[in-house]
Design a protein around this motif. Sequence first.
Motif, short mmCIF file in Angstrom:
data_model
loop_
_atom_site.label_atom_id
_atom_site.label_comp_id
_atom_site.label_asym_id
_atom_site.label_seq_id
_atom_site.Cartn_x
_atom_site.Cartn_y
_atom_site.Cartn_z
N VAL A 93 4.67 10.09 3.01
CA VAL A 93 3.68 9.02 2.78
C VAL A 93 3.42 8.26 4.06
CG1 VAL A 93 3.26 6.85 1.55
CG2 VAL A 93 4.23 8.80 0.33
N LYS A 99 1.76 7.35 -6.50
CA LYS A 99 0.64 8.22 -6.84
C LYS A 99 0.78 9.61 -6.24
CE LYS A 99 -4.42 8.49 -6.45
NZ LYS A 99 -5.64 7.80 -5.95
N GLU A 100 1.19 9.71 -5.00
CA GLU A 100 1.18 10.98 -4.28
C GLU A 100 2.51 11.71 -4.30
OE1 GLU A 100 -0.09 10.07 -0.32
OE2 GLU A 100 -1.98 9.15 -0.97
N ARG A 157 0.91 4.33 -2.83
CA ARG A 157 0.71 5.73 -2.45
C ARG A 157 1.93 6.58 -2.81
NH1 ARG A 157 -2.30 7.06 3.17
NH2 ARG A 157 -2.15 9.08 2.13
N ALA A 187 0.83 -1.21 0.00
CA ALA A 187 0.00 0.00 0.00
C ALA A 187 0.87 1.26 0.00
CB ALA A 187 -0.93 0.00 1.22
N ARG A 190 1.25 10.26 6.50
CA ARG A 190 -0.17 10.27 6.11
C ARG A 190 -0.80 8.91 6.35
NH1 ARG A 190 1.86 13.71 1.76
NH2 ARG A 190 2.08 11.92 0.38
N SER A 191 -0.03 7.84 6.13
CA SER A 191 -0.57 6.49 6.31
C SER A 191 -0.79 6.16 7.78
CB SER A 191 0.38 5.46 5.70
OG SER A 191 0.56 5.68 4.31
#
Length: 438
Positions: free
Chosen positions: A432, A381-382, A378, A374, A435-436
């Motif tokens: 990341v 993508k981010e 991310r 995951a 945020r996760s």
Amino acid sequence: MTVPTEPVDLLTGWPNPALLPAPDLLRSATTVLTTPAIANPGLLYGPDEGYEPLRVHVAKWLGAFYRPHHSITPRRICITGGASQSLAGILQVFTDPVYTRNIFQVDPTYHLAGRMFDDAGFASKVRRVPEDDQGIDLDYLENALRAAEEKAVAENNTEPKIKPPRPWRKIYKYLIYAVPTFSNPATKIMSLDHRERLVRLARQYDALLVTDDVYDMLQWSASSGGKLMEPDRACVARLVDVDGYLDGGPVDEWGHAISNGSFSKLLGPGVRTGWVEGSEKVAFGASQVGSSRSGGAPSHFCSTIIDQLLPTGILDNHIRNVLQPAYAERYHLLLSAVQEHLVPLGVTVAQASTTVAGGYFIWITLPSPLLAAAVVVRAQKEENLRLAPGTQFQVQGDPEVANDRFASHIRLCFAWAEPRHLTEGVRRLARVLKRSLE
């Protein structure tokens, strides 16, 4: 949230082109092409065992770096098309998909080796061996070998079923594959004690040890700013060298270890040239794979070019003055960034040794409950950040183990990216993770 426009790649396990000696290769190629005595035979098929001058010079070069108990002669060297092609050829010559009981891989493993085992007919026979602090769990391996041998006896699997006898080959009961120094991906260094015990197990169960010794010369001090006492000497003996001296030497003329080498990490993967080293019988056997018997040694012309770089000291100077300091700088940049930005978030780092580091990678573990798959999605993508999830490096096909063993691990590569991208990539990964974890 704004996605960075400039990509950062900490996934690709390739050497950065800026570190490859293109000018030296150009001069070498010019010498070859303007010297008919080299160019004319170099553009033909060449001998199965490889370009003889390169075999001579590789033997001397390896002897100076590894300093084994036994002499490395050219007859112990077979020139190949690189480590991957070598492994495929070794499987063709020295294994039988019925009689060879299992392929054992140290887990985590170089992830693309599995396809070669599949191609050779071993998809259902691949088994993992976990790493321990010294590089391989030998108790686990010994128990697995014992169980496999009992099964073979019960099934009356006592001789090769597919491949008939040939004077240039021996069919081994097992093949054990590892990257024992600066392993891909976990960067472990298999201890000498474990290497000696592993050789004894290989002899006891008639297993062939095949080791990718492709990172050994890319070594530096594990402490930032420190220096290795002997940067031009291997930090530990190869398994093929251990087999050469242990308990009086090999138990037969074949031996039980092959060192699989390559110029890919030193001169560039595109040269497609490497070597295998083993007993004289094994080296000759490796040269007798059908494709070499048909077309001669792989990369014959490239061999003539590379050969110019060894006796002149050009390759040694490139390793010592370019590769070792450049990769050391990148390694310490990335490690420092991980310790500054990721460790406070609960990330842990695998470090193989307190004195010597090397290779291409850093292996990290994410804090619970984060899963690498995951996080990798991310990050792409981010943050426009490419990463390799740990599950990519699991030994595939072992029916006795779950497929989420490295679900919380990520491999970071410092060889491909520019130095300025290493710290930036870790900062992006930290964002990341934060945020996760929210």
